[in-house]
Design an enzyme around this catalytic site. Structure first.
Site, short mmCIF file in Angstrom:
data_model
loop_
_atom_site.label_atom_id
_atom_site.label_comp_id
_atom_site.label_asym_id
_atom_site.label_seq_id
_atom_site.Cartn_x
_atom_site.Cartn_y
_atom_site.Cartn_z
N ASP A 1 0.87 -1.18 0.00
CA ASP A 1 0.00 0.00 0.00
C ASP A 1 0.90 1.22 0.00
O ASP A 1 2.10 1.13 0.25
CB ASP A 1 -0.90 -0.01 1.25
CG ASP A 1 -1.81 1.22 1.29
OD1 ASP A 1 -2.41 1.54 0.25
OD2 ASP A 1 -1.90 1.88 2.34
N SER A 2 0.30 2.38 -0.23
CA SER A 2 1.06 3.62 -0.20
C SER A 2 1.53 3.94 1.23
O SER A 2 2.40 4.78 1.40
CB SER A 2 0.18 4.76 -0.70
OG SER A 2 -1.05 4.75 -0.01
N CYS B 1 -3.78 -1.08 -2.00
CA CYS B 1 -4.07 0.32 -2.29
C CYS B 1 -5.05 0.43 -3.47
O CYS B 1 -4.77 -0.09 -4.56
CB CYS B 1 -2.76 1.02 -2.64
SG CYS B 1 -2.95 2.74 -3.08
N GLU C 1 -5.06 9.25 9.01
CA GLU C 1 -3.62 9.22 9.32
C GLU C 1 -3.35 9.94 10.65
O GLU C 1 -2.48 9.54 11.41
CB GLU C 1 -2.81 9.91 8.21
CG GLU C 1 -2.82 9.18 6.90
CD GLU C 1 -1.73 8.12 6.76
OE1 GLU C 1 -0.70 8.23 7.44
OE2 GLU C 1 -1.95 7.17 5.99
N CYS D 1 -11.34 2.95 -0.63
CA CYS D 1 -10.04 3.46 -0.19
C CYS D 1 -9.64 2.69 1.06
O CYS D 1 -10.49 2.40 1.91
CB CYS D 1 -10.13 4.95 0.10
SG CYS D 1 -8.61 5.64 0.83
N HIS E 1 -8.26 3.56 3.71
CA HIS E 1 -8.42 4.22 5.01
C HIS E 1 -9.87 4.28 5.49
O HIS E 1 -10.12 4.46 6.68
CB HIS E 1 -7.88 5.65 4.94
CG HIS E 1 -6.39 5.74 4.85
ND1 HIS E 1 -5.67 5.13 3.86
CD2 HIS E 1 -5.49 6.40 5.64
CE1 HIS E 1 -4.39 5.40 4.03
NE2 HIS E 1 -4.26 6.16 5.10
N1 DGL Z 1 -4.01 3.71 -0.16
C1 DGL Z 1 -4.73 4.75 -0.84
C2 DGL Z 1 -5.99 4.14 -1.51
O1 DGL Z 1 -6.52 3.14 -1.09
C3 DGL Z 1 -5.13 5.87 0.09
C4 DGL Z 1 -3.96 6.70 0.58
C5 DGL Z 1 -3.21 7.38 -0.56
O2 DGL Z 1 -3.76 8.30 -1.18
O3 DGL Z 1 -2.09 6.98 -0.81
O4 DGL Z 1 -6.43 4.68 -2.47
#
Ligand code: DGL
Length: 272
Positions: free
Chosen positions: A13-14, A76, A155, A187, A189
């Site tokens: 993931d990011s 992600c 976050e 997403c 999060h």
């Molecule tokens: N992991 C990203 C997503 O699910 C969210 C956080 C980001 O923008 O990197 O789209």
């Protein structure tokens, strides 16, 4: 084949958010070993161009593949929206992205006819979810709205009270006006804010179901492991090893919020 079953599942993931997928995987498949990579030096992906996100996704995939994997999971949504086809074509392990899993889960109830999606600006901009959904169920109407502020709120750990409630209201109102009957959290999060989202939907008089793509992803991984005869057998709980591209100690602290238990030793790596 039995040696292959012992290999870990790679998840990237990011940043932190993909731990919602890890949490769902640990619940569904506790015996599996997991290698998690959070590219937190370059988070967020959701505000970047598709070309940049694809390059980052390849950096993450190459790092994990070198460790030896039996399956790669792109937790992600933004990276899944742009990089799944190229990773699936060029890697020699099954590659699963969260977009297909989320779309399938949102369509599971055949009564769902008006589907709302929230995600990062990047995910919404690619149109990946509507494309996947229309391919599966052309008669379903899809409405989307980017909800970018929800990522930094999660976050920061700002997950209840006025601020997230107001942000959620703004983002879901246009979808409620479209009389959606299901809302897909597109997403990593957003599952953390699921109870706020559900309560705001009810406040607005909407009975829409909320679908969490992290749980859907775990179901998809379980099915793919079975299909490829890659499920690890035995009762022993699998290991979780976390890698990050920046600030391992703050990742470990924040990970507690996502997983509800400590993640152990977090290793900082350079993946570029
Ligand atoms: N992991 C990203 C997503 O699910 C969210 C956080 C980001 O923008 O990197 O789209």
């Amino acid at each position: 084949m039995s040696e292959q079953k012992e290999l870990p599942i790679g998840v990237f993931d990011s940043g932190l958010g993909g731990l919602t997928v890890v949490k769902a995987l640990r619940q569904a498949l506790p015996q599996e070993h997991i290698l998690y990579l959070g590219d937190n030096a370059r988070v967020p992906y959701g505000t970047r161009s598709p070309e940049t996100v694809e390059r980052y996704a390849w950096n993450c995939a190459n790092f994990l593949m070198k460790k030896g994997l039996k399956m790669l999971v792109i937790a992600c949504n933004t990276a899944s929206a742009v990089a799944v086809p190229s990773l699936q074509t060029r890697l020699d392990v099954p590659v699963l992205g969260v977009i297909r899993a989320g779309a399938r889960a949102a369509l599971q109830n055949p009564e769902h006819r008006r589907l709302g999606i929230i995600g990062t600006a990047g995910t919404i901009g690619t149109g990946a979810y509507p494309k996947e959904i229309r391919a599966m169920s052309p008669e379903v109407q899809v409405f989307q709205n980017p909800a970018p502020l929800l990522v930094p709120l999660v976050e920061e750990g700002w997950i209840d009270g006025d601020v997230p409630t107001l942000a959620v209201q703004r983002y879901i109102q246009p979808l409620v006006q479209q009389q959606i009957d299901v809302l897909l959290l597109g997403c990593t999060h957003y599952p953390v804010l699921q109870s706020v989202i559900e309560s705001e939907l009810r406040q607005m008089g909407s009975a829409a179901d909320v679908v969490n793509s992290a749980v859907a992803m775990a179901t998809e991984v379980q099915q793919a492991l079975e299909m490829h005869h890659l499920t690890r057998s035995g009762e022993a709980t699998g290991d979780l090893q976390c890698f990050v591209t920046d600030m391992p100690s703050s990742f470990a602290d924040a990970a507690m919020r996502f997983l509800g238990n400590p993640v152990g030793n977090v290793v900082k790596v350079d993946i570029t």
